[in-house]
Scaffold this motif. Structure first.
Motif, PDB file in Angstrom:
ATOM      1  N   LYS A   1      -3.993  -0.396  -2.883  1.00 57.19           N
ATOM      2  CA  LYS A   1      -3.369  -1.402  -3.750  1.00 57.19           C
ATOM      3  C   LYS A   1      -2.463  -2.311  -2.918  1.00 57.19           C
ATOM      4  O   LYS A   1      -1.449  -1.869  -2.381  1.00 57.19           O
ATOM      5  CB  LYS A   1      -2.544  -0.714  -4.839  1.00 57.19           C
TER       6      LYS A   1
ATOM      7  N   HIS B   1       2.994   1.686  -3.404  1.00 54.75           N
ATOM      8  CA  HIS B   1       2.204   2.317  -4.474  1.00 54.75           C
ATOM      9  C   HIS B   1       1.993   3.803  -4.182  1.00 54.75           C
ATOM     10  O   HIS B   1       1.969   4.631  -5.106  1.00 54.75           O
ATOM     11  CB  HIS B   1       0.869   1.596  -4.631  1.00 54.75           C
TER      12      HIS B   1
ATOM     13  N   ARG C   1       0.837  -1.205   0.000  1.00 56.89           N
ATOM     14  CA  ARG C   1       0.000   0.000   0.000  1.00 56.89           C
ATOM     15  C   ARG C   1       0.872   1.255   0.000  1.00 56.89           C
ATOM     16  O   ARG C   1       0.601   2.225  -0.711  1.00 56.89           O
ATOM     17  CB  ARG C   1      -0.923   0.013   1.228  1.00 56.89           C
TER      18      ARG C   1
END
Length: 507
Positions: free
Chosen positions: A145, A41, A38
């Protein structure tokens, strides 16, 4: 494989295994990897490119670990920063490293805001709620993500710039790639027998290469469990070992000393400990013996290395402790060590020379400092600047830094030898030996000592104690009593500060 790749691999192999516990927050290896992704990204969305520098000015935490591995996964270069530094000192590191993004704890935000001026820093990310509108909160950078970022990171790509302790002058940044840092961890796995079932307690600062590279990264590569403490507190450390069944403990000598001062230290159940490591500063034999008694194990390792080697260098294993307590040890796995004279030739046993190293974990260079690199890396060897002896069996013992050796009346005095005697005195908690200018002797051997709580040190009695064990020219001519000794974050005593302070007192 790159360092981030090992985490992704273990998220698949040990998905539900406890990876991290910090201040009540727990993460399995799958959750650990997802948190890292996370953030990785988020860094990419900030525009951080492969090879760019990301600085971390943070105390030990899960966020420190996530940030380190997120940067590693996208090929960024991590610059750990000592959170005790002033804004001026931090400014130099940010500027010299060309740092683009900084992560820091809320308590260091003002320092960082002052430090980032006139640097290439584009964004400061705060763990918590920023005080300045210019800075962004950590949680805002995290994305949803959870897949691994599609960045091709090679083991030859740069991973870290580790700034030296800076006990004198401005620090230099030792540059390492992924392969070198993996070799640092591999050395510990082989040399200390570290395995997948380890439960590490991280109390030494993670910005320092020892805790970060020797144990955090090696433990993540193996899939071990990590208990993280923000700060060191002797009682909480003993409690954590008991509660979490810690198997592997590493601390600087001062930490062992403080734990021994806990009145009921012996009441804690420390039986889960498989081994203890100590390093970053010399540990007197008396302190080692007392620590072995506290932990009820002789499985102690002296890790004698330096930042420029990853850290790496020589190691005294438990077998070596039986007959060679007080010595540094022999070259660690993947490393060669020698003691040489000014011409670079091996010295004879009993002589004193410079400690040099060669191995697969040695830094690539001092970042953007070609002249300093040339002086330190010569003919494939790292010249450490440490003075050492070597015995007939090949055991190396560091006796001093070149700059700390005292020449009194034409005789060389090595501070560690005198300090070890001072530590044997029952009323001495800590001690440091320095040289101060003297009209008669050139330099006078002087002791700075910290008494144990509730104790009073008689200077004449302490000198008499030393005379029983040391040649006359090594006995401290002056003794200064202090409440504490100045140290850097790695536990090394800042002797230049002591010399400066006591010279001013004399003046």
């Amino acid at each position: 494989m790159n360092i981030g790749g090992y985490l992704a691999q273990n998220a698949r192999k040990f998905a539900n295994k406890l990876a991290i516990e910090c201040e009540g927050r727990t993460y399995t290896y799958q959750q650990f990897n997802e948190e890292v992704n996370r953030l990785a990204h988020g860094l990419l969305e900030l525009g951080v490119k492969k090879g760019e520098k990301v600085a971390l000015m943070m105390k030990n935490s899960d966020h420190f670990v996530f940030t380190f591995f997120a940067a590693a996964k996208i090929g960024a270069v991590v610059v750990p920063v000592n959170f005790r530094l002033t804004s001026l000192e931090v400014h130099y590191i940010l500027q010299q490293s060309h740092t683009k993004v900084v992560f820091c704890d809320t308590e260091f935000e003002q320092t960082m805001d002052a430090a980032k001026k006139d640097t290439e820093v584009k964004q400061v990310i705060i763990i918590g709620q920023p005080q300045s509108a210019e800075n962004r909160p950590y949680n805002e950078i995290r994305t949803e993500k959870t897949s691994d970022p599609e960045i091709n990171v090679l083991d030859t790509d740069d991973l870290e710039i580790l700034y030296t302790s800076g006990t004198t002058g401005r620090p230099k940044g030792a540059l390492f790639d992924h392969e070198r840092i993996f070799k640092v961890g591999l050395t510990m796995m082989i040399s200390m027998g570290i395995g997948t079932k380890e439960r590490f307690l991280h109390i030494a600062p993670l910005f320092h290469s020892a805790q970060l590279n020797l144990f955090l990264i090696s433990g993540v590569v193996l899939g071990a469990t990590h208990i993280i403490h923000r700060d060191f507190h002797p009682v909480k450390t003993l409690q954590a070992i008991q509660e979490h069944k810690i198997t592997h403990f590493f601390g600087v000598p001062a930490m062992f000393n403080f734990m021994l001062q806990v009145p009921n230290a012996g009441d804690y159940d420390l039986s889960s400990i498989v081994r203890c490591g100590y390093g970053a500063a010399p540990m007197p034999p008396e302190l080692v013996k007392k620590s072995m008694a506290l932990f009820k194990t002789d499985q102690f390792y002296n890790l004698c290395g330096l930042t420029e080697a990853g850290p790496g260098g020589i190691l005294l294993d438990p077998e070596g402790h039986k007959n060679h307590l007080g010595k540094g040890g022999k070259a660690a796995f993947l490393t060669e060590a020698r003691v040489v004279n000014e011409e670079g030739q091996d010295i004879q046993p009993g002589s004193v020379g410079e400690f040099i190293l060669q191995g697969e974990s040695i830094m690539k260079e001092y970042y953007e400092k070609p002249e300093e690199t040339k002086k330190t890396l010569k003919n494939g060897w790292l010249y450490t600047g440490d003075l050492a002896t070597i015995d007939e069996e090949g055991y190396i013992t560091l006796v001093d830094r070149k700059k700390d050796m005292i020449i009194s009346g034409g005789e060389n005095v090595y501070s560690i030898e005198v300090e070890e005697i001072l530590y044997e005195h029952p009323q001495v908690l800590e001690a440091a030996i320095i040289g101060l200018p003297d009209e008669v002797w050139g330099e006078a051997v002087c002791a700075v000592v910290v008494p144990k709580e509730g104790q009073t040190i008689d200077e004449d009695e302490l000198k008499a104690f030393c005379r029983q064990k040391l040649a006359g020219y090594k006995v401290p001519r002056k003794i200064f009593i202090e409440a504490q000794l100045p140290r850097n974050a790695s536990g090394k005593i800042l002797k230049y500060q002591l010399r400066q302070k006591l010279n001013e007192v004399k003046a």
